[in-house]
Motif scaffolding. Structure first.
Motif, short mmCIF file in Angstrom:
data_model
loop_
_atom_site.label_atom_id
_atom_site.label_comp_id
_atom_site.label_asym_id
_atom_site.label_seq_id
_atom_site.Cartn_x
_atom_site.Cartn_y
_atom_site.Cartn_z
N VAL A 61 -9.29 22.35 26.09
CA VAL A 61 -10.41 22.43 25.29
C VAL A 61 -10.58 21.25 24.11
O VAL A 61 -9.66 21.19 23.44
CB VAL A 61 -10.31 23.73 24.59
CG1 VAL A 61 -11.55 23.85 23.41
CG2 VAL A 61 -10.52 24.96 25.51
N THR A 62 -11.59 20.61 24.21
CA THR A 62 -11.70 19.56 23.26
C THR A 62 -12.87 19.84 22.23
O THR A 62 -13.04 19.54 21.13
CB THR A 62 -12.07 18.23 23.61
OG1 THR A 62 -13.35 18.33 24.70
CG2 THR A 62 -10.85 17.52 24.72
N ASN A 63 -13.79 20.73 22.56
CA ASN A 63 -15.11 21.04 21.68
C ASN A 63 -15.33 22.43 21.60
O ASN A 63 -16.07 23.31 22.10
CB ASN A 63 -16.39 20.60 22.52
CG ASN A 63 -16.06 19.02 22.76
OD1 ASN A 63 -15.61 18.50 23.48
ND2 ASN A 63 -16.99 18.33 22.09
N PRO A 64 -14.23 23.15 20.86
CA PRO A 64 -14.00 24.67 20.87
C PRO A 64 -15.37 25.28 20.36
O PRO A 64 -15.61 26.39 20.63
CB PRO A 64 -13.04 24.80 19.87
CG PRO A 64 -12.79 23.69 19.05
CD PRO A 64 -13.20 22.80 19.94
N GLU A 65 -16.26 24.75 19.54
CA GLU A 65 -17.49 25.23 19.00
C GLU A 65 -18.77 25.23 20.00
O GLU A 65 -19.60 25.84 19.68
CB GLU A 65 -17.67 24.60 17.73
CG GLU A 65 -16.73 24.53 16.52
CD GLU A 65 -16.14 26.05 16.32
OE1 GLU A 65 -16.99 26.88 16.13
OE2 GLU A 65 -14.95 26.47 16.45
N ALA A 66 -18.59 24.52 21.16
CA ALA A 66 -19.76 24.27 21.99
C ALA A 66 -19.85 25.32 22.95
O ALA A 66 -18.98 26.57 22.91
CB ALA A 66 -19.39 23.21 23.00
N SER A 67 -20.78 25.59 23.52
CA SER A 67 -21.15 26.54 24.63
C SER A 67 -19.80 26.56 25.48
O SER A 67 -19.19 25.73 25.82
CB SER A 67 -22.36 26.35 25.38
OG SER A 67 -22.56 25.17 26.05
N PRO A 68 -19.59 27.75 26.20
CA PRO A 68 -18.63 27.78 27.17
C PRO A 68 -18.26 26.89 28.26
O PRO A 68 -17.31 26.29 28.26
CB PRO A 68 -18.75 29.30 27.80
CG PRO A 68 -19.57 29.98 26.81
CD PRO A 68 -20.31 29.03 26.03
N TYR A 69 -19.51 26.20 28.76
CA TYR A 69 -19.47 25.40 29.86
C TYR A 69 -19.20 23.83 29.37
O TYR A 69 -19.23 22.79 30.14
CB TYR A 69 -20.59 25.52 30.49
CG TYR A 69 -20.76 26.78 31.33
CD1 TYR A 69 -19.95 27.01 32.44
CD2 TYR A 69 -21.60 27.95 31.01
CE1 TYR A 69 -19.94 28.20 33.26
CE2 TYR A 69 -21.53 29.07 31.60
CZ TYR A 69 -20.98 29.13 32.78
OH TYR A 69 -20.86 30.48 33.26
N LEU A 70 -19.26 23.52 27.92
CA LEU A 70 -19.20 22.32 27.55
C LEU A 70 -18.06 22.13 26.62
O LEU A 70 -17.97 21.37 25.79
CB LEU A 70 -20.43 22.14 26.63
CG LEU A 70 -21.64 21.94 27.41
CD1 LEU A 70 -23.13 21.39 26.63
CD2 LEU A 70 -21.56 20.73 28.50
N ARG A 71 -16.88 23.07 26.55
CA ARG A 71 -15.94 22.88 25.74
C ARG A 71 -14.65 22.29 26.27
O ARG A 71 -14.05 21.54 25.49
CB ARG A 71 -15.34 24.46 25.56
CG ARG A 71 -16.35 25.45 24.51
CD ARG A 71 -15.80 26.69 24.53
NE ARG A 71 -16.65 27.52 23.96
CZ ARG A 71 -16.51 28.91 23.93
NH1 ARG A 71 -15.82 29.66 24.87
NH2 ARG A 71 -17.64 29.62 23.20
N ALA A 72 -14.57 22.10 27.47
CA ALA A 72 -13.44 21.60 28.00
C ALA A 72 -13.70 20.15 28.52
O ALA A 72 -14.79 19.65 29.03
CB ALA A 72 -12.72 22.31 29.24
N SER A 73 -12.47 19.32 28.37
CA SER A 73 -12.53 17.85 29.04
C SER A 73 -11.50 17.66 29.93
O SER A 73 -10.63 18.52 29.94
CB SER A 73 -12.72 16.98 27.84
OG SER A 73 -13.77 17.17 27.15
N MET A 74 -11.64 16.60 30.80
CA MET A 74 -10.52 16.34 31.54
C MET A 74 -9.85 15.15 31.04
O MET A 74 -10.75 14.14 30.67
CB MET A 74 -10.97 15.91 33.00
CG MET A 74 -11.47 17.38 33.74
SD MET A 74 -11.46 16.92 35.63
CE MET A 74 -11.99 18.76 36.21
N ILE A 75 -8.36 15.01 31.00
CA ILE A 75 -7.75 13.93 30.30
C ILE A 75 -6.42 13.48 31.10
O ILE A 75 -5.84 14.36 32.10
CB ILE A 75 -7.31 14.36 28.96
CG1 ILE A 75 -8.36 14.86 28.01
CG2 ILE A 75 -6.42 13.12 28.34
CD1 ILE A 75 -7.78 15.61 26.67
#
Length: 402
Positions: free
Chosen positions: A178-192
């Motif tokens: 999770v990189t964007n915890p305040e975003a909508s559920p489908y836009l919270r996570a990123s791949m690193i």
């Protein structure tokens, strides 16, 4: 729809089947009892043979060093390779590397491709995919506790993962966090991208599966990310797009899995029929194949395998034509249908072999213990059925049925 196969692909599949029979199946008794690392020298020799045959990395893009087969074509190859647990590794299209190559090719920067993609396709390194978490439902990738917090020019990753396949022996992981915890559920996570020698990447254990601990080929590892720091340049694709990228990876990946499972079906069916014909069960020479129950098993298995194969080829064709998003219903359907078909066929073959089937003197016990998970990973059966049913029911809203 057109499932016709070119003469070139027919020839390739014939070559692979012959190679599997001649070079790989004879290695299986050793594979079942030895540590995988001890087999690497002989497997590297087999890989060199595959490269000379120009059959290396069949599903990877040509510009990366692969064969560049379509999804339908690779499905046929994957079915042939699936007859042996060594097939995909020797031809270098095994999970999770295959899926990692696909998303690196689609979303990686030039620098990421140079560092990770090119050596991965060449077989010089291995990779793992780190998404599933211990305390979160694995079938819902929007529910993650692992975080990646920006600090200066870095991400600092903290979290607890497991079933990070092939982490033992991998050079890097693709981590969902999770990189964007305040975003909508489908836009919270990123791949690193995280090199596995990074401080804070802690391989806790290889998880024992049904009494057998994995190794660097079959491991499913538990990983602790403890203040694991990597540069922000290691972000794969846009920030917050981890879920979207995961869907790009999982759709085609399910075709790979399903066709591999059909290869397992084929091998198990061959063993079943051979056993039925030659296992004598009465003083007068009657064989197992004379029994109605066994005949039912064989007829049912044949019908189920053929049906599952056609469904999978149809799904692969749809993805090739229209993309994974437009083929979601077909993908969900084959995931639970083929997994269950495989489990039934392997179970019947094992039952037919009696006590022998419980041993590692055949490949059946290996298939039984390692492939039961097919009904769980990449989305449990129940999740796929529920999702499919919801989409079907939505399509009937507002319609008049007479």
């Amino acid at each position: 729809m057109d499932f016709s196969v070119s003469k070139k692909i027919e020839t390739i599949v014939e070559m692979i089947n012959e190679f599997v029979d001649r070079e790989l199946i004879p290695l299986e008794p050793e594979f079942l009892v030895k540590d995988f690392r001890s087999m690497l020298p002989v497997l590297k020799e087999k890989q060199a043979m595959v490269k000379k045959m120009e059959l290396w990395a069949p599903n990877f893009p040509v510009e990366c060093g692969g064969m560049g087969l379509s999804l339908l074509e690779h499905g046929l190859v994957s079915e042939a390779l699936g007859r042996s647990p060594l097939g995909h590794f020797v031809f270098w299209c095994q999970a999770p590397d295959a899926g990692n190559v696909e998303i690196l090719h689609m979303f990686g920067t030039d620098e990421q491709k140079q560092r990770y993609l090119n050596p991965l396709v060449q077989g010089d390194i291995r990779s793992c995919f780190s998404m599933t978490e211990v305390d979160m439902p694995g079938s819902n990738p929007v529910m993650l506790e692992t975080t990646a917090v920006k600090d200066g020019g870095d991400y600092v990753i903290n979290g607890h993962k497991w079933y990070t396949s092939s982490a033992d022996g991998s050079d890097f992981a693709i981590v969902m966090a999770v990189t964007n915890p305040e975003a909508s559920p489908y836009l919270r996570a990123s791949m690193i991208l995280v090199p596995t020698n990074t401080p804070g990447f802690n391989l806790v254990r290889n998880i024992p599966v049904m009494g057998h601990e994995g190794n660097d080929y079959l491991s499913h590892a538990e990983i602790l990310y403890q203040s694991c720091r990597v540069p922000q340049e290691n972000l794969l694709g846009p920030e917050g797009q981890g879920f979207v990228i995961a869907q790009e990876r999982l759709g085609p990946g399910r075709i790979h899995h399903c066709m591999r499972w059909l290869g397992i079906c084929s091998r198990s069916f061959d063993l079943m029929c051979h056993r039925a014909n030659y296992r004598v069960i009465t003083p007068k020479g009657k064989t197992l194949g004379t029994q109605q129950t066994v005949q039912n098993w064989i007829a049912e298995s044949k019908a189920e395998i053929d049906a599952a194969r056609l469904m999978t080829l149809n799904a692969a064709w749809q993805i090739d034509q229209n993309g994974a998003a437009a083929s979601r219903e077909a993908i969900s359907t084959i995931k639970f249908v083929v997994a269950n078909t495989m489990n039934r066929v392997v179970d019947r073959a094992l039952q037919l072999h009696g006590g022998l089937g419980m041993t590692d003197d055949t490949i059946l016990a290996f298939f039984y213990r390692h492939e039961r998970a097919a009904r769980i990973y990449d989305g449990a059966d129940e999740v796929h059925k529920m999702s499919l049913a919801k989409r079907i029911l939505r399509s009937y809203e507002g319609r008049t049925i007479k």
